[in-house]
Design a protein around this motif. Structure first.
Motif, PDB file in Angstrom:
ATOM      1  N   VAL A 291      -3.234   6.958   6.607  1.00 32.40           N
ATOM      2  CA  VAL A 291      -1.950   6.289   6.836  1.00 32.40           C
ATOM      3  C   VAL A 291      -2.155   5.272   7.951  1.00 32.40           C
ATOM      4  O   VAL A 291      -2.735   5.593   8.991  1.00 32.40           O
ATOM      5  CB  VAL A 291      -0.844   7.277   7.240  1.00 32.40           C
ATOM      6  CG1 VAL A 291       0.433   6.531   7.646  1.00 32.40           C
ATOM      7  CG2 VAL A 291      -0.541   8.242   6.097  1.00 32.40           C
ATOM      8  N   ASN A 292      -1.714   4.054   7.715  1.00 32.25           N
ATOM      9  CA  ASN A 292      -1.750   3.023   8.749  1.00 32.25           C
ATOM     10  C   ASN A 292      -0.437   3.060   9.518  1.00 32.25           C
ATOM     11  O   ASN A 292       0.643   2.951   8.923  1.00 32.25           O
ATOM     12  CB  ASN A 292      -1.961   1.641   8.140  1.00 32.25           C
ATOM     13  CG  ASN A 292      -1.902   0.542   9.186  1.00 32.25           C
ATOM     14  OD1 ASN A 292      -0.899  -0.137   9.345  1.00 32.25           O
ATOM     15  ND2 ASN A 292      -2.993   0.377   9.920  1.00 32.25           N
TER      16      ASN A 292
ATOM     17  N   ASN B  79       5.567   8.727   0.165  1.00 34.59           N
ATOM     18  CA  ASN B  79       4.286   8.161  -0.239  1.00 34.59           C
ATOM     19  C   ASN B  79       3.145   9.164  -0.060  1.00 34.59           C
ATOM     20  O   ASN B  79       2.227   9.227  -0.885  1.00 34.59           O
ATOM     21  CB  ASN B  79       4.004   6.890   0.548  1.00 34.59           C
ATOM     22  CG  ASN B  79       4.765   5.694   0.012  1.00 34.59           C
ATOM     23  OD1 ASN B  79       4.807   5.457  -1.189  1.00 34.59           O
ATOM     24  ND2 ASN B  79       5.394   4.939   0.904  1.00 34.59           N
ATOM     25  N   ILE B  80       3.194   9.939   1.009  1.00 34.08           N
ATOM     26  CA  ILE B  80       2.185  10.983   1.208  1.00 34.08           C
ATOM     27  C   ILE B  80       2.267  12.009   0.085  1.00 34.08           C
ATOM     28  O   ILE B  80       1.243  12.430  -0.470  1.00 34.08           O
ATOM     29  CB  ILE B  80       2.367  11.656   2.584  1.00 34.08           C
ATOM     30  CG1 ILE B  80       1.999  10.682   3.710  1.00 34.08           C
ATOM     31  CG2 ILE B  80       1.522  12.933   2.686  1.00 34.08           C
ATOM     32  CD1 ILE B  80       2.289  11.196   5.106  1.00 34.08           C
ATOM     33  N   ASP B  81       3.489  12.418  -0.259  1.00 32.99           N
ATOM     34  CA  ASP B  81       3.668  13.367  -1.363  1.00 32.99           C
ATOM     35  C   ASP B  81       3.099  12.813  -2.658  1.00 32.99           C
ATOM     36  O   ASP B  81       2.475  13.539  -3.443  1.00 32.99           O
ATOM     37  CB  ASP B  81       5.153  13.685  -1.554  1.00 32.99           C
ATOM     38  CG  ASP B  81       5.736  14.509  -0.416  1.00 32.99           C
ATOM     39  OD1 ASP B  81       4.947  15.100   0.353  1.00 32.99           O
ATOM     40  OD2 ASP B  81       6.987  14.550  -0.297  1.00 32.99           O
TER      41      ASP B  81
ATOM     42  N   ALA C 114       0.837  -1.206   0.000  1.00 30.63           N
ATOM     43  CA  ALA C 114       0.000   0.000   0.000  1.00 30.63           C
ATOM     44  C   ALA C 114       0.870   1.253   0.000  1.00 30.63           C
ATOM     45  O   ALA C 114       1.077   1.902   1.025  1.00 30.63           O
ATOM     46  CB  ALA C 114      -0.940  -0.019   1.204  1.00 30.63           C
ATOM     47  N   ASP C 115       1.367   1.591  -1.179  1.00 31.95           N
ATOM     48  CA  ASP C 115       2.211   2.783  -1.316  1.00 31.95           C
ATOM     49  C   ASP C 115       1.384   3.967  -1.812  1.00 31.95           C
ATOM     50  O   ASP C 115       0.153   3.907  -1.887  1.00 31.95           O
ATOM     51  CB  ASP C 115       3.390   2.491  -2.259  1.00 31.95           C
ATOM     52  CG  ASP C 115       2.948   2.076  -3.667  1.00 31.95           C
ATOM     53  OD1 ASP C 115       1.738   2.186  -3.994  1.00 31.95           O
ATOM     54  OD2 ASP C 115       3.813   1.644  -4.448  1.00 31.95           O
TER      55      ASP C 115
ATOM     56  N   GLY D  91      -1.043  17.052   7.486  1.00 27.90           N
ATOM     57  CA  GLY D  91      -2.488  17.247   7.386  1.00 27.90           C
ATOM     58  C   GLY D  91      -3.245  16.026   6.907  1.00 27.90           C
ATOM     59  O   GLY D  91      -4.301  16.144   6.266  1.00 27.90           O
ATOM     60  N   VAL D  92      -2.743  14.839   7.208  1.00 27.85           N
ATOM     61  CA  VAL D  92      -3.442  13.597   6.858  1.00 27.85           C
ATOM     62  C   VAL D  92      -4.771  13.564   7.608  1.00 27.85           C
ATOM     63  O   VAL D  92      -4.835  13.908   8.782  1.00 27.85           O
ATOM     64  CB  VAL D  92      -2.579  12.367   7.219  1.00 27.85           C
ATOM     65  CG1 VAL D  92      -3.355  11.074   7.021  1.00 27.85           C
ATOM     66  CG2 VAL D  92      -1.301  12.358   6.386  1.00 27.85           C
TER      67      VAL D  92
END
Length: 321
Positions: free
Chosen positions: A68-69, A54-56, A24-25, A88-89
């Motif tokens: 995000v886990n 990965n967030i980016d 899960a990327d 800010g997730v």
């Protein structure tokens, strides 16, 4: 099929993509969120800079909510908590630990917190700690598992808590989604089917092992030593079973067995070693036989469930007449 979860998270479909480590990327999570579900980056044991990348990537793909886990036993857990707040997730799911010490910080940052739980007791505990919802994951799931089946667990958790419940474990089509809703869930989490999605960067060998699997092809390892893990049987699982037998006879120690699993998931997902790597996948693998886009998977799950629910409602109506 609007639920408290779709309203809370502002998502179109009440469907989460599981936060599978190494699988899960940003590409997969971004594709799921962009198509209307909740994409979730699997933090695993990755350091802050990897999760940040990965967030980016998700933010490049979509402006829709994603999660995000966070594996709370990770040595980088504190760093990842800081990161999701900084970035800010909107949603955090947690596993392998207690998120209680972070709960206030998460909520102050406006983050929805959804722990994964294997039992009613833990679901109640998470509710008392302030969790916004829980993922009730049955032992049919791939990867680390608990002791209860999805059907037994989801119904009991839904009856025991007032917060929304997301069902997970053994769900891969509309029938599974419909069943989860009938048990009291307000959303589902799907892992194995998304692992073979076109947008998944998992090695093709890993995907093919799932696509070719039958209903009885998964096994549970590490039941004696460590935390039980479900994966598709291969040379590694056979070796692991033999090692656990030797452990029971006093011929091997715990460390020797633990070393067998070190890096095994990465070996399968990244390097494509499906003989001595760990092909973590759920019991529902036998139902999955093709690669599809995340959008196609979400629509099949959602509209398939809607059709089944309507069909069953019509049948009951005919019986009453």
């Amino acid at each position: 099929m609007k639920t408290r979860i779709t309203d809370l998270l502002k998502i179109k479909y009440p469907i989460f993509q599981g936060g599978m480590a190494w699988v899960a990327d940003g590409d997969l999570a971004g594709a799921v969120s962009n198509a209307g579900g909740l994409g979730i980056i699997g933090g695993g044991n990755a350091p802050k800079e990897v999760v940040k990348a990965n967030i980016d990537r998700v933010k490049e793909i979509t402006d829709k909510p994603f999660g995000v886990n966070i594996m709370l036993l990770s040595p980088f857990a504190d760093d990842i908590v800081d990161l999701v707040i900084e970035e800010g997730v909107k949603v955090v799911t947690t596993g392998a630990g207690n998120p209680g010490k972070y709960m206030e910080r998460f909520h102050e940052a406006g983050i929805v917190v959804i722990p994964v739980v294997p039992s009613v007791a833990l679901a109640k505990r998470m509710e008392k700690l302030g969790a916004d919802a829980v993922v009730a994951e049955g032992m049919e799931a791939g990867g680390h598992i608990g002791k209860l089946t999805t059907m037994a667990l989801v119904r009991q958790v839904a009856a025991a808590v007032n917060i929304p419940v997301i069902a997970a474990g053994g769900i891969a089509d509309g029938y599974g989604v419909a069943a989860a809703f009938m048990l009291g869930a307000e959303a589902v989490q799907v892992g194995t089917r998304f692992a073979v999605a076109k947008e998944s960067n998992a090695h093709q060998n890993f995907k093919n092992k799932i696509l070719k699997a039958k209903d009885i092809d998964t096994v549970v390892s590490a039941s004696i030593v460590g935390h039980p893990v479900r994966a598709i049987k291969n040379k590694l699982s056979t070796t692991y079973a033999k090692a656990e037998q030797d452990y029971m006879r006093g011929l091997k120690d715990e460390q020797e067995i633990e070393e067998l699993g070190a890096g095994a998931l990465r070996n399968a997902v990244v390097d494509g070693d499906v003989d001595f790597g760990s092909v973590m996948a759920g019991q529902i693998s036998g139902l999955i036989d093709k690669e599809e886009t995340c959008e196609a998977i979400l629509k099949d799950l959602y509209y398939g469930a809607a059709d089944i629910i309507q069909m069953q409602a019509s049948r009951w109506s005919d019986v009453e007449k």
